[in-house]
Design a protein around this motif. Structure first.
Motif, mmCIF file in Angstrom:
data_model
loop_
_atom_site.group_PDB
_atom_site.id
_atom_site.type_symbol
_atom_site.label_atom_id
_atom_site.label_comp_id
_atom_site.label_asym_id
_atom_site.label_seq_id
_atom_site.Cartn_x
_atom_site.Cartn_y
_atom_site.Cartn_z
ATOM 1 N N ARG A 1 0.505 15.277 25.881
ATOM 2 C CA ARG A 1 1.203 14.069 26.312
ATOM 3 C C ARG A 1 0.483 13.339 27.444
ATOM 4 O O ARG A 1 1.113 12.671 28.270
ATOM 5 N N LYS A 2 -0.833 13.481 27.458
ATOM 6 C CA LYS A 2 -1.612 12.649 28.357
ATOM 7 C C LYS A 2 -1.769 11.253 27.759
ATOM 8 O O LYS A 2 -2.097 10.295 28.462
ATOM 9 N N ILE A 3 -1.556 11.191 26.447
ATOM 10 C CA ILE A 3 -1.464 9.915 25.739
ATOM 11 C C ILE A 3 -0.036 9.791 25.242
ATOM 12 O O ILE A 3 0.479 10.703 24.594
ATOM 13 N N VAL A 4 0.609 8.693 25.561
ATOM 14 C CA VAL A 4 1.981 8.434 25.124
ATOM 15 C C VAL A 4 1.947 7.345 24.065
ATOM 16 O O VAL A 4 1.287 6.309 24.251
ATOM 17 N N VAL A 5 2.647 7.588 22.959
ATOM 18 C CA VAL A 5 2.672 6.628 21.853
ATOM 19 C C VAL A 5 4.079 6.108 21.660
ATOM 20 O O VAL A 5 5.027 6.882 21.521
ATOM 21 N N LEU B 1 -2.078 5.304 28.369
ATOM 22 C CA LEU B 1 -2.790 6.397 29.032
ATOM 23 C C LEU B 1 -3.226 5.955 30.415
ATOM 24 O O LEU B 1 -3.270 4.756 30.714
ATOM 25 N N ASP B 2 -3.561 6.940 31.269
ATOM 26 C CA ASP B 2 -4.026 6.593 32.610
ATOM 27 C C ASP B 2 -5.548 6.665 32.674
ATOM 28 O O ASP B 2 -6.214 7.059 31.718
ATOM 29 N N HIS B 3 -6.092 6.280 33.827
ATOM 30 C CA HIS B 3 -7.547 6.176 33.937
ATOM 31 C C HIS B 3 -8.238 7.525 33.806
ATOM 32 O O HIS B 3 -9.324 7.619 33.236
ATOM 33 N N ALA B 4 -7.621 8.597 34.301
ATOM 34 C CA ALA B 4 -8.255 9.912 34.212
ATOM 35 C C ALA B 4 -8.350 10.375 32.761
ATOM 36 O O ALA B 4 -9.378 10.934 32.334
ATOM 37 N N THR B 5 -7.296 10.140 31.989
ATOM 38 C CA THR B 5 -7.324 10.505 30.570
ATOM 39 C C THR B 5 -8.382 9.693 29.830
ATOM 40 O O THR B 5 -9.140 10.222 29.008
#
Length: 206
Positions: free
Chosen positions: A181-185, A159-163
């Motif tokens: 899909r702001k979190i990728v698994v 994930l990125d910092h904003a998420t």
């Protein structure tokens, strides 16, 4: 009285061997007797391996040899020393990593609900957070029989910092972040979803 967060610039050795036992003794909030043994393995400059055992008023923190097999029931955290210490010291390229109601003492599972939460996860999971200017932060968590015996993470959550900031402050639910899909698994999606949902319930109590 020891502050709730260690001072900026503290070394990992001083954190575990001096600050943490003193802060625990002064908190007045004890870990339940069935709290898991916690191992923290930090790689890179200033790293090492420590085990923390807390229950009631008692706490034992010791440095151990790398490669020592973990005891059953251990929660094992692996990180670089720089990423571990960034949790307490501001980094301009990373979001605030700990919610305001969280602190280093939460490593010892002071809340019985956290003990139960740890028991529900059986696997090894990595988290990779992308900050600014190519700064990356991560950790590797293993718990349960399958997790402690795994040679590598079964799932990686990216994930990125904003998420992350949205998850931390409660403005973004973990399930919503997954669906968008702001979190990728990568890997075992079931393990990752279980961990994220448990994290969401923990943040809701913060």
């Amino acid at each position: 009285m020891t502050p709730a967060r260690p001072p900026a610039g503290i070394t990992a050795a001083d954190f575990f061997e001096i600050w943490l036992p003193k802060a625990y003794a002064e908190t007045g909030k004890w870990a339940p007797d069935d709290a898991p043994l916690v191992r923290v393995s930090l790689s890179g400059e200033g790293g090492g391996d420590w085990e923390i055992e807390a229950g009631g008023e008692r706490i034992a923190v010791g440095k151990i040899a790398a490669g020592t097999p973990p005891a059953p029931g251990t929660v094992w955290i692996r990180q670089t020393a720089a990423d571990f210490l960034a949790s307490f010291s501001p980094d301009p390229d990373l979001p605030e990593l700990l919610p305001k109601s969280f602190g280093p003492l939460d490593l010892m599972f002071l809340d019985p609900q956290d003990v139960e939460m740890a028991r529900q996860i059986d696997g090894r999971l990595a988290v990779e957070l992308t900050g600014k200017r190519r700064r990356r932060w991560g950790f590797d968590l293993a718990t349960g029989k399958a997790g402690l015996s795994a040679g590598r993470p079964r799932a990686t959550v990216k994930l990125d910092h904003a998420t992350y900031e949205g998850l931390r402050d409660g403005s973004l639910a973990p399930l919503k972040a997954l669906l968008e899909r702001k979190i990728v698994v990568d890997g075992d999606r079931g393990l990752a979803m279980q961990a994220l949902l448990l994290l969401g319930s923990r943040l809701a109590r913060a």
